[in-house]
Design an enzyme around this catalytic site. Structure first.
Site, PDB file in Angstrom:
ATOM      1  CD  GLU A 353     -32.746  31.872   8.643  1.00  0.00           C
ATOM      2  OE1 GLU A 353     -32.933  30.642   7.317  1.00  0.00           O
ATOM      3  OE2 GLU A 353     -31.929  32.073   9.798  1.00  0.00           O
ATOM      4  CD  GLU A 366     -35.626  28.668  10.806  1.00  0.00           C
ATOM      5  OE1 GLU A 366     -35.848  28.106  12.549  1.00  0.00           O
ATOM      6  OE2 GLU A 366     -34.633  28.505  10.601  1.00  0.00           O
ATOM      7  CG  ASN A 368     -32.122  31.377  12.572  1.00  0.00           C
ATOM      8  OD1 ASN A 368     -33.001  29.944  13.679  1.00  0.00           O
ATOM      9  ND2 ASN A 368     -31.729  31.196  12.020  1.00  0.00           N
ATOM     10  CD  GLU A 374     -25.882  32.748   8.921  1.00  0.00           C
ATOM     11  OE1 GLU A 374     -26.822  32.307   8.102  1.00  0.00           O
ATOM     12  OE2 GLU A 374     -25.480  31.754   9.041  1.00  0.00           O
ATOM     13  NE  ARG A 419     -21.594  28.701   8.101  1.00  0.00           N
ATOM     14  CZ  ARG A 419     -22.479  28.412   8.881  1.00  0.00           C
ATOM     15  NH1 ARG A 419     -23.083  27.358   9.304  1.00  0.00           N
ATOM     16  NH2 ARG A 419     -23.682  29.429   8.685  1.00  0.00           N
ATOM     17  CG  ASP A 640      25.650  -6.870 -10.801  1.00  0.00           C
ATOM     18  OD1 ASP A 640      25.018  -7.244  -9.565  1.00  0.00           O
ATOM     19  OD2 ASP A 640      25.881  -7.161 -11.233  1.00  0.00           O
ATOM     20  CG  ASP A 746      16.246 -19.435 -17.460  1.00  0.00           C
ATOM     21  OD1 ASP A 746      14.888 -19.097 -17.111  1.00  0.00           O
ATOM     22  OD2 ASP A 746      16.352 -20.776 -17.026  1.00  0.00           O
ATOM     23  CE  LYS A 809      23.522 -11.778 -14.707  1.00  0.00           C
ATOM     24  NZ  LYS A 809      24.332 -11.502 -14.423  1.00  0.00           N
ATOM     25  CG  HIS A 839      29.198  -9.480 -15.694  1.00  0.00           C
ATOM     26  ND1 HIS A 839      28.098  -7.790 -15.330  1.00  0.00           N
ATOM     27  CD2 HIS A 839      28.147 -10.053 -15.333  1.00  0.00           C
ATOM     28  CE1 HIS A 839      27.931  -7.745 -14.266  1.00  0.00           C
ATOM     29  NE2 HIS A 839      27.934  -9.443 -13.401  1.00  0.00           N
ATOM     30  CG  HIS A 841      30.020 -10.666  -9.580  1.00  0.00           C
ATOM     31  ND1 HIS A 841      29.388  -9.601  -9.192  1.00  0.00           N
ATOM     32  CD2 HIS A 841      29.080 -10.977 -10.675  1.00  0.00           C
ATOM     33  CE1 HIS A 841      28.175  -9.564  -8.997  1.00  0.00           C
ATOM     34  NE2 HIS A 841      28.318  -9.788 -10.420  1.00  0.00           N
ATOM     35  CB  THR A 974      18.271 -13.148  -9.493  1.00  0.00           C
ATOM     36  OG1 THR A 974      19.052 -12.746  -8.079  1.00  0.00           O
ATOM     37  CG2 THR A 974      16.310 -12.946  -8.823  1.00  0.00           C
TER      38      THR A 974
END
Length: 1274
Positions: A353, A366, A368, A374, A419, A640, A746, A809, A839, A841, A974
């Site tokens: 290397e 070095e 190896n 590899e 790898r 709703d 509101d 409402k 509106h 229910h 709400t």
């Protein structure tokens, strides 16, 4: 025939690369400039064959040569791979091809490893001390050699890492009469120690980097070297590689600490703490030459490899040959390598290397003395099986017998290795562990894989994180990079984090693609580590976007978790109605096509009313509707109606399916109520959807009908107060996303709150409809303050604000027919030009009659719902109204027969939502007494059941009426309706009558909503607050700023919301956020938004699932089919749900398009049987630092871990947080898995005493060159 064979022999002998005679040396820089210079010097990058060598043999000898390769003699009888994982598999495959029997060894922690499968025999190694780290078993020379001798092994191949460079191991093999497939003992003594290798290089006249001649064992020795040669220096482990024991020192003050840590790490990894020092070379290239020696002074090279792409001394990408090298430099590297190895009489395979600096100078670093990770790239370009060559050389074969003739060794084409490791690049490459949910390899032309994974495999923390090596081969650089990029996209490795996104970042980077990089490449480009939110320029968008890469895996996790645990209680689903047989998906309703179906009702507007609204604006629209001769309707089915009947749980996908048919059938409608109110937060909270995407998707499907939303005045779509600028910005975005009509109300008819909403909607360009919240009974004088005069005065005030319409409402269905006629008639007389909208229910069953009465009295628009979603607590029937008005002056322009496809569709869809039905089978006229709003009725019933008050529902309704009067007899919608409901349930739970509650008010623990109401948190009620109850409730309870209560509109004094700051924080915390829209969602509902994002992090975008799969848990054997987008469909089958283990973990087995997946899930029933423990005070007790969701688990019981290493990743607040181990030891208990919700101080894991795992995994030696530029993870 002989001619053909001769031509084939010539082709097989063709050489690989043609290089020009001379290329001027240039500085080794990275990037495009370097690539351009290279191209100018050597021409276009391509690998072309050189002229074939002459053939001196006859055609018969060519035939013999080819036959000889297939009939190579077996070098040994039985060979042991003294290693693990992929290199052990590689060794045994090579041996099997040579007809050699194979033996594998494995540690206990490796008992399920794939390398056992390919062996003819496999034997478990025992650790001398059970507390030893897992890698110790593979380092036990005595045990390994004894086992080999016992089993008749005549050769041992050490692979790389572990004992591959151990002279002692080679000697022990020799003493036992076993061939060591590797260098001689003398070779190993020379080259396994970097200092003696350096001496050998100097003796062979190979240039070296200035460094220590002997191992350094003291800090003083290190300091003496630095004082002589200067800084910077690199400290390296003398007896190992793989990046272990390496430290870069640039400052003298760092030397002591770096020396100590390098020595300690080297000791832990290799059993020897000695180090050596070298001068550090800045940003060199790292080139290595593959050598094979015959042990007699002969050696050949198999070309070179470029290993410059590294991270922390670990090689990441390897290339063979180093195609961009100057040819003269290449020759020098080959010559120096051969001279060194020949002088050492080197035997077998090894790598020399070098570093190449910016001036083109090379330095030995070095040798190896072993095979390397590899090696595959060299094999691919030379056609030589290096591992088999090792075996044959070790058996005594000559180079000629093996076919290693230097003149015939050529590199053809280019090969690249990547790898794939189980590491998380964004967490500093922390190793990840867990079950591989699925493991599918890439393949195809020019691709090779060497790996050990399989679906269901458990990745443990005991060894190296390398999972598979991909090697791509191509004729030129561009081709091989494209091939590798494709392979990484194609790979399916799920269940653990991998470095694949990081590798894609590298492969697609312009500098890398240019072909010349240095060892500093990754450090110089930290953006390579960024994965989250990453997008690549790939044609396949599902691989280009990291969000989409994991999409299906997360959906499988959701389905698996649902199958094991069902829905959380807070979703409100009736469990008894969930586990039913799977239902087929509901098909979209038929769309009426003018000209093919019956002609539509006369008077229907072409393009719908919305075309007029868009063209002429809100005022013109109001005028046109007012002048319209018939009655118009608003359909509430999309908001709703399902809020009132199904607890607001309707999913966007089911609305979208009905879009086209609705657009056609209701093109004459005034509007569709489809957004706002409770649908906004429920979309995130329970449906895990984006409310803005819902609006925008529906707008695309319905272009002709105006969209109407419910705006809670100053509360926007929330339950609290917000800064004014937030409300304005919300309305602006709502209009931009598709809202046309804002119904503003509101909950207390508090004009100041309402005024803000009106102004914000108007500024956004919307049609503003102000609502009067109706309660009481104007026909009954005993009902008190809500008289006709009250409502008329309120209507006058609204008209003065310049609204386009006034809505009555009636939230509870209290508006009786006579009252409707009286109220509408009075407003019409008072405000003749005002558009009036009503509106109600149908809780009492009277609302259709009330709508007709209102219309006859002068109302312009009334609210209805599709037949199959009408009645009870919803709105009256659209079909019934159409039939009642057909042919009259009030004709609504919609025929009942036009609605049949939609009615049929919604009837089928509603059956999917049966778990959310309240159980009511009829209306209830007692609403005139309790006044519970229709939208609250089903929710309140569910809440009562959750609180254990389900059997006291009648009492809850009675208490609701009492609570309303205690609060001052207020309009109930709400969020005021929630205040009444909360107080009612308190009264039921504590068995309180009104007088008792007033008496005990100072000491009662009132719900926060009740306290806030009396503080004026939602405004001022008509007639003011009741006393003395208010004073008693507020005694000792003040606002955060110390005031007893709000003075006027609560939001008026709030500071403006800092959008720029919050958006920046949001983008930092959630990179995939949608900008303005997500910022608004977060601003309105911060905790809900965070919870939603955490759910997405674990389970993905679940809106892609069909409703039956989203709501109804799968049973074993069930299949569900769905598409995430056109052309991408999936068939999921639930195969098995095994019993949970002792820690409550279940490995759910599923199939995705026929491929088996393994999905780990925590069984909450096991945990609930023993309530989640809290962390104690012991050092190993790991508690959650905050509430959050577990998005990843890094360990499993039995794992050894060091202090500070990550155990669990918790998603809480704004970021993922890795929870570290508080102490080193063994994970004794693990109490969580991905997807679990935890509270603060919940026990996550317990760590007991034990030896921490060793660094290095399978790289006990590694043998890599050990400098900043080296690193292979071997």
């Amino acid at each position: 025939m002989t001619k053909i064979l001769l031509m084939l022999a010539l082709a097989l002998g063709a050489a690989g690369l043609r290089w020009p005679a001379a290329v001027p040396q240039r500085r080794a820089t990275s990037g495009r400039a370097a690539g351009a210079r290279l191209e100018r010097a050597v021409g276009p990058v391509a690998v072309a064959p050189v002229e074939a060598p002459s053939v001196s043999r006859s055609s018969e000898s060519a035939v013999d040569a080819m036959r000889g390769a297939a009939e190579a003699p077996s070098p040994f009888k039985k060979l042991m791979a003294a290693n693990r994982a992929e290199i052990a598999v590689r060794i045994m495959r090579a041996a099997t091809e040579l007809n050699v029997a194979t033996v594998a060894i494995y540690g206990y922690e490796d008992r399920f490893s794939q390398h056992r499968w390919g062996a003819d025999q496999s034997f478990q190694l025992e650790k001398k001390d059970p507390a030893d780290a897992a890698v110790r078993a593979y380092l036990d020379i005595e045990q390994i050699v004894a086992l080999a001798k016992r089993e008749g092994v005549d050769a041992i191949h050490p692979g790389y890492g572990f004992l591959s460079e151990s002279p002692e191991f080679a000697q022990a093999c020799s003493d036992a009469g076993i061939t060591f497939v590797g260098p001689t003992v003398a070779n190993l003594k020379t080259f396994s120690d970097k200092t003696t290798a350096r001496v050998a290089a100097i003796a062979a006249d190979v240039p070296v980097v200035p460094g220590t001649d002997e191992p350094v064992t003291t800090e003083a020795g290190a300091r003496a070297f630095v004082e002589e040669y200067g800084l910077p220096v690199i400290i390296k482990a003398a007896m190992g590689g793989g990046g272990k024991g390496m430290r870069l020192v640039r400052d003298m003050e760092e030397l002591g600490a770096s020396f100590a840590s390098a020595s300690t790490e080297a000791e832990a990894a290799f059993g020897d703490g000695s180090v050596f020092l070298e001068r550090y070379i800045e940003s060199p290239r790292h080139i290595e030459v593959q050598i094979i020696g015959d042990g007699k002074g002969g050696a050949v090279h198999l070309c070179e490899r470029d290993c410059s792409v590294q991270r922390r001394y670990q090689k990441v990408v390897e290339i063979a040959p180093a195609w961009s090298l100057d040819p003269a430099l290449r020759n020098k590297l080959h010559e120096d390598s051969l001279r060194l190895m020949r002088s050492a009489k080197y035997l077998n395979a090894g790598t020399v290397e070098f570093l190449v600096d910016g001036e083109g100078r090379h330095y030995f670093i070095e040798v190896n003395p072993r095979i390397q990770v590899e090696h595959t790239v060299t094999e691919e370009v030379t056609g030589i099986d290096l591992v088999q060559a090792q075996m044959r050389i070790a058996s005594g074969a000559s180079f000629e017998e093996v076919g290693l003739v230097q003149d015939q060794i050529q590199a053809r084409g280019i090969a690249v290795q990547c790898r794939v490791t189980t590491e998380n690049p964004e967490r500093n490459f922390a190793p990840d562990t867990g079950t591989l949910s699925v493991y599918r390899h890439s393949a195809g032309y020019g691709m090779r894989q060497d790996g050990i994974g399989y679906s269901g495999m458990t990745v443990t923390p005991y060894y190296d994180s390398l999972l598979v090596k991909y090697t791509a081969r191509g004729s030129n650089w561009g081709e091989v990079i494209r091939r590798m990029t494709r392979a990484l996209q194609e790979a399916r490795i799920r269940g653990v984090k991998t470095n694949i996104p990081f590798l894609l970042n590298v492969l697609t980077h312009p500098e890398f693609k240019a072909g010349v990089v240095t060892t500093g490449f990754i450090d110089e480009h930290p953006e390579l580590l960024q994965v989250t939110g990453k997008n690549w320029d790939f044609a396949n968008v599902h691989q280009a976007d990291q969000e989409k890469v994991m999409q299906v895996e997360k959906l499988l996790r959701y389905l698996a978790n649902l199958a094991v645990n069902g829905h959380p209680k807070e979703l409100g689903a009736n469990p008894a109605r969930l586990r039913t047989a799977p239902q087929p998906q509901v098909k979209p309703p038929r769309v009426l096509i003018p000209g093919k179906d019956d002609a539509p009702t006369a008077g229907r507007r072409p393009g719908g009313w919305r075309s007029l609204l868009l063209a002429e604006g809100p005022a013109a629209y109001a005028k046109a509707v007012r002048e319209h001769k018939g009655l118009l309707v608003m359909d509430t089915t999309w908001r709703d109606a399902h809020q009132s009947l199904l607890a607001t749980r309707m999913r966007t996908a089911d609305l979208v399916k009905a879009g086209a048919a609705t657009n056609a059938a209701l093109s004459n409608a005034f509007s569709l109520e489809m957004w706002g109110g409770a649908t906004f937060d429920v979309a995130m909270r329970f449906l895990h959807e984006c409310p803005w995407q819902r609006l925008e998707r529906l707008r695309e499907e319905v272009p002709d009908v105006p969209f109407q939303m419910l705006l809670r005045g100053a509360n926007a779509v929330g339950y609290t107060n917000y800064p004014d600028n937030l409300v304005y910005r919300f309305c602006k975005q709502a209009a931009a996303s598709g809202i046309d009509v804002f119904r503003v109300f509101d909950s207390l008819n508090y004009l100041e709150n309402l005024k803000l909403g009106i102004e914000a909607a108007g500024e956004a360009g919307g049609f503003v409809e102000a609502a009067i919240c109706y309660t009481g009974d104007i026909t009954d004088p005993s009902k008190g303050k809500y008289t006709l005069d009250y409502y008329l005065e309120y209507a006058r005030q609204l008209a003065q604000l310049g609204v386009h319409s006034i809505a009555i409402k009636d939230m509870a269905g209290l508006l009786k027919p006579r009252a409707a006629a009286l109220l509408v008639g009075a407003i019409r007389k008072e405000l003749p030009d005002m558009l009036i909208h009503v509106h109600s229910h149908d809780t009492a069953g009277n609302s259709l009659a009330s709508m007709l009465s209102a219309a006859e009295a002068g109302a312009d628009v009334v609210d209805v719902a599709i037949d199959s979603m009408s009645g009870i607590t919803s709105q009256p029937s659209l079909g019934a109204l159409a039939a009642a008005t057909a042919g009259s002056e009030l004709d609504i322009g919609v025929r009942p027969q036009d609605l049949e496809p939609l009615n049929s569709y919604w009837e089928q869809v509603r059956s999917l939502y049966a778990p959310f039905e309240s159980g009511q089978l009829s209306g209830s006229s007692d609403v005139y007494r309790n006044e519970i709003p229709g939208g609250q009725y089903t929710n309140l019933l569910f809440q009562a059941s959750q609180l254990g008050l389900g059997d006291q529902w009648v009492e809850v309704k009675r208490k609701y009426a009492q609570a309303n009067l205690l609060l001052g007899d207020i309009p109930k919608v709400t969020p005021s309706s929630k205040v009444v409901g909360d107080l009612a349930q308190l009264m039921v739970a504590q068995k309180l009558e009104p007088d008792q509650l007033i008496e005990q008010a100072e000491s009662l623990a009132f719900p926060d909503s009740v306290v806030s109401y009396f503080q004026g948190g939602i405004g001022l009620p008509p007639g003011g607050f009741p006393e003395p109850l208010r004073s008693k409730v507020l005694k000792g309870r003040s606002l955060e700023d110390g005031r007893a209560a709000y003075d006027g509109r609560p939001g008026a004094t709030m500071k403006p919301y800092d959008f720029d700051k919050e958006l920046g924080l949001l983008q930092a915390s959630y990179p995939s956020n949608k900008g303005e829209r997500d910022a608004l969602s977060y601003a309105l509902y911060p905790q809900v938004f965070r919870d939603w994002q955490e759910h997405r992090a674990v389970y993905g975008e679940v809106e892609a699932l069909p409703t039956e799969a989203f709501l109804h848990p799968m049973a074993v054997g069930d299949e569900v089919e769905f598409a995430t987008e056109p052309g991408r469909s999936w068939i999921v089958k639930l195969v098995s749900v095994p019993k949970p283990d002792e820690n409550g973990q279940t490995q759910v087995i599923m199939e995705l398009n026929g491929e088996r997946w393994f999905v780990p899930v925590t069984d909450n029933s096991v945990q609930s049987a023993t309530a989640r423990e809290k962390a104690g005070g012991s050092p190993g007790s790991v508690g959650s630092p905050m509430p959050g969701v577990v998005v990843d688990v890094k360990v499993k019981p039995g794992d050894t871990i060091r202090e500070g290493e990550p155990l669990v990743v918790l998603s809480a607040m704004k970021m993922e947080t890795a929870i570290p181990a508080p102490a080193s030891g063994v994970v004794e208990r693990l109490l969580v898995s991905a997807g679990d919700k935890v509270e603060g101080d919940d026990l996550l894991a317990q760590i007991g005493e034990g030896a921490p795992k060793e660094e290095g995994g399978s790289s006990a030696k590694g043998g890599l060159f050990s400098s900043l530029f080296k690193g292979s993870g071997e």
